[in-house]
Design a protein around this motif. Structure first.
Motif, mmCIF file in Angstrom:
data_model
loop_
_atom_site.group_PDB
_atom_site.id
_atom_site.type_symbol
_atom_site.label_atom_id
_atom_site.label_comp_id
_atom_site.label_asym_id
_atom_site.label_seq_id
_atom_site.Cartn_x
_atom_site.Cartn_y
_atom_site.Cartn_z
ATOM 1 N N TRP A 41 -26.091 56.493 -42.706
ATOM 2 C CA TRP A 41 -27.155 55.788 -41.909
ATOM 3 C C TRP A 41 -27.285 56.805 -40.784
ATOM 4 C CZ3 TRP A 41 -30.293 53.062 -44.505
ATOM 5 C CH2 TRP A 41 -29.658 51.901 -45.316
ATOM 6 N N VAL A 42 -26.150 57.426 -40.005
ATOM 7 C CA VAL A 42 -26.426 58.295 -38.976
ATOM 8 C C VAL A 42 -27.117 59.646 -39.408
ATOM 9 C CG1 VAL A 42 -25.075 59.889 -37.415
ATOM 10 C CG2 VAL A 42 -24.366 57.351 -37.676
ATOM 11 N N GLY A 43 -26.809 60.165 -40.518
ATOM 12 C CA GLY A 43 -27.662 61.187 -40.937
ATOM 13 C C GLY A 43 -29.069 60.986 -41.375
ATOM 14 N N LEU A 44 -29.575 59.873 -41.829
ATOM 15 C CA LEU A 44 -30.606 59.366 -42.080
ATOM 16 C C LEU A 44 -31.498 59.366 -40.725
ATOM 17 C CD1 LEU A 44 -32.708 58.673 -44.159
ATOM 18 C CD2 LEU A 44 -32.069 56.246 -43.886
ATOM 19 N N ALA A 45 -30.785 58.698 -39.791
ATOM 20 C CA ALA A 45 -31.384 58.453 -38.543
ATOM 21 C C ALA A 45 -31.827 59.834 -37.772
ATOM 22 C CB ALA A 45 -30.516 57.684 -37.386
ATOM 23 N N GLN A 46 -31.062 60.871 -38.070
ATOM 24 C CA GLN A 46 -31.085 62.243 -37.484
ATOM 25 C C GLN A 46 -32.189 63.038 -38.373
ATOM 26 O OE1 GLN A 46 -27.109 63.923 -37.454
ATOM 27 N NE2 GLN A 46 -26.534 62.813 -35.762
ATOM 28 N N VAL A 48 -34.668 61.851 -40.547
ATOM 29 C CA VAL A 48 -36.372 61.300 -40.507
ATOM 30 C C VAL A 48 -36.995 61.711 -39.271
ATOM 31 C CG1 VAL A 48 -37.530 59.164 -40.689
ATOM 32 C CG2 VAL A 48 -35.804 59.268 -42.125
ATOM 33 N N PRO A 49 -36.371 61.593 -38.003
ATOM 34 C CA PRO A 49 -37.186 61.762 -37.016
ATOM 35 C C PRO A 49 -37.560 63.397 -36.979
ATOM 36 C CG PRO A 49 -35.721 60.523 -36.008
ATOM 37 C CD PRO A 49 -35.322 60.568 -37.735
ATOM 38 N N MET A 50 -36.470 64.075 -37.230
ATOM 39 C CA MET A 50 -36.678 65.646 -37.489
ATOM 40 C C MET A 50 -37.889 65.988 -38.305
ATOM 41 S SD MET A 50 -35.047 68.291 -36.179
ATOM 42 C CE MET A 50 -33.567 67.853 -35.679
ATOM 43 N N LEU A 51 -37.679 65.308 -39.382
ATOM 44 C CA LEU A 51 -38.752 65.668 -40.254
ATOM 45 C C LEU A 51 -40.105 65.174 -39.844
ATOM 46 C CD1 LEU A 51 -39.648 66.543 -43.407
ATOM 47 C CD2 LEU A 51 -39.193 64.072 -43.993
ATOM 48 N N ALA A 52 -40.106 63.894 -39.539
ATOM 49 C CA ALA A 52 -41.669 63.252 -38.729
ATOM 50 C C ALA A 52 -42.168 64.022 -37.576
ATOM 51 C CB ALA A 52 -41.457 61.830 -38.462
ATOM 52 N N PHE A 53 -41.279 64.661 -36.681
ATOM 53 C CA PHE A 53 -41.774 65.024 -35.319
ATOM 54 C C PHE A 53 -41.794 66.620 -35.272
ATOM 55 C CE2 PHE A 53 -40.619 60.634 -34.349
ATOM 56 C CZ PHE A 53 -42.021 60.178 -33.760
ATOM 57 N N SER A 54 -41.251 67.175 -36.321
ATOM 58 C CA SER A 54 -41.222 68.667 -36.179
ATOM 59 C C SER A 54 -42.525 69.428 -36.234
ATOM 60 C CB SER A 54 -40.567 69.492 -37.525
ATOM 61 O OG SER A 54 -38.944 69.116 -37.256
ATOM 62 N N ASP A 102 -29.464 57.617 -31.235
ATOM 63 C CA ASP A 102 -29.534 58.963 -31.761
ATOM 64 C C ASP A 102 -30.638 59.276 -32.433
ATOM 65 O OD1 ASP A 102 -28.053 61.194 -32.857
ATOM 66 O OD2 ASP A 102 -28.083 60.269 -34.778
ATOM 67 N N ARG A 103 -31.331 58.291 -32.789
ATOM 68 C CA ARG A 103 -32.850 58.576 -33.462
ATOM 69 C C ARG A 103 -34.094 59.220 -32.452
ATOM 70 N NH1 ARG A 103 -35.635 53.428 -35.286
ATOM 71 N NH2 ARG A 103 -36.390 53.604 -33.243
ATOM 72 N N LYS A 104 -33.609 58.292 -31.015
ATOM 73 C CA LYS A 104 -34.274 58.815 -29.901
ATOM 74 C C LYS A 104 -34.070 60.466 -29.480
ATOM 75 C CE LYS A 104 -35.510 54.516 -27.788
ATOM 76 N NZ LYS A 104 -36.814 54.459 -28.115
ATOM 77 N N SER A 105 -32.602 60.764 -29.487
ATOM 78 C CA SER A 105 -32.297 61.767 -29.230
ATOM 79 C C SER A 105 -32.840 62.996 -30.134
ATOM 80 C CB SER A 105 -30.782 61.860 -29.169
ATOM 81 O OG SER A 105 -30.194 63.315 -29.001
ATOM 82 N N THR A 106 -32.645 62.556 -31.645
ATOM 83 C CA THR A 106 -33.268 63.493 -32.638
ATOM 84 C C THR A 106 -34.738 63.560 -32.639
ATOM 85 O OG1 THR A 106 -31.564 62.698 -33.921
ATOM 86 C CG2 THR A 106 -33.196 63.959 -35.002
ATOM 87 N N ARG A 107 -35.511 62.585 -32.144
ATOM 88 C CA ARG A 107 -36.745 62.878 -31.980
ATOM 89 C C ARG A 107 -37.178 63.831 -30.825
ATOM 90 N NH1 ARG A 107 -39.915 57.342 -31.607
ATOM 91 N NH2 ARG A 107 -38.007 57.005 -30.624
ATOM 92 N N LEU A 108 -36.343 63.812 -29.613
ATOM 93 C CA LEU A 108 -36.640 64.585 -28.657
ATOM 94 C C LEU A 108 -36.240 66.183 -29.260
ATOM 95 C CD1 LEU A 108 -35.223 62.623 -25.919
ATOM 96 C CD2 LEU A 108 -37.508 63.318 -26.110
ATOM 97 N N ASN A 109 -35.143 66.288 -29.757
ATOM 98 C CA ASN A 109 -34.742 67.548 -30.394
ATOM 99 C C ASN A 109 -35.612 68.220 -31.179
ATOM 100 O OD1 ASN A 109 -32.647 67.623 -28.461
ATOM 101 N ND2 ASN A 109 -31.213 66.632 -29.865
ATOM 102 N N SER A 110 -36.269 67.556 -32.022
ATOM 103 C CA SER A 110 -36.985 67.888 -33.093
ATOM 104 C C SER A 110 -38.367 68.937 -32.623
ATOM 105 C CB SER A 110 -37.790 66.767 -34.013
ATOM 106 O OG SER A 110 -38.759 66.106 -33.219
ATOM 107 N N SER A 111 -38.877 68.725 -31.559
ATOM 108 C CA SER A 111 -39.703 69.686 -30.996
ATOM 109 C C SER A 111 -39.105 70.925 -30.178
ATOM 110 C CB SER A 111 -40.782 68.847 -30.268
ATOM 111 O OG SER A 111 -40.190 68.465 -29.218
ATOM 112 N N HIS A 112 -37.886 70.953 -29.794
ATOM 113 C CA HIS A 112 -37.372 71.908 -29.005
ATOM 114 C C HIS A 112 -37.600 73.368 -29.590
ATOM 115 C CE1 HIS A 112 -34.257 69.139 -26.787
ATOM 116 N NE2 HIS A 112 -35.457 69.033 -26.379
ATOM 117 N N GLY A 113 -37.327 73.289 -30.795
ATOM 118 C CA GLY A 113 -37.404 74.606 -31.558
ATOM 119 C C GLY A 113 -38.973 75.278 -31.243
#
Length: 121
Positions: A41-46, A48-54, A102-113
């Protein structure tokens, strides 16, 4: 140090920090529930936002001031990590809290690159 060296060091340190956070969240969630499925579930929470917000990160980098967005993104990432640490040290940990943070953190990190590459250019 040149601008390129500062940029490369900051990207390296950001990557290390993100990996440390991902490992710590997985470790904490496993310590809470002792269920291997919860790590999924943690992996999924990391993921999905990465895929959606990249893809959105590239659009944001083109339309809005990149340095402000990057600064705001790092600041809010810091707040989510502090919230996770506070929850851990206060003993108010739960799987749901860590998945949301973690989902919020991943959503923020998805656009860093995209944004940090665009800042350098």
């Amino acid at each position: 140090m040149t601008s390129l060296q500062i940029y490369l060091v900051s990207r390296f340190l950001t990557t290390i920090a993100y990996q440390m956070e991902a490992l710590a969240v997985g470790w904490q969630v496993y310590a809470i529930r002792k269920e291997p499925l919860d790590l999924g579930w943690v992996g999924l929470a990391q993921f999905v936002p990465m895929l959606a917000f990249s893809l959105l990160g590239g659009q944001v980098a083109d339309r809005i001031d990149r340095k402000k967005i990057l600064s705001l993104s790092y600041f809010t990432w810091m707040l989510t990590v502090i919230a996770m640490a506070f929850a851990t040290f206060s003993g108010k940990v739960s799987l749901e809290l860590f998945l949301v943070l973690d989902r919020k953190s991943t959503r923020l990190n998805s656009s860093h690159g995209y944004i940090s590459y665009a800042v350098f250019c």
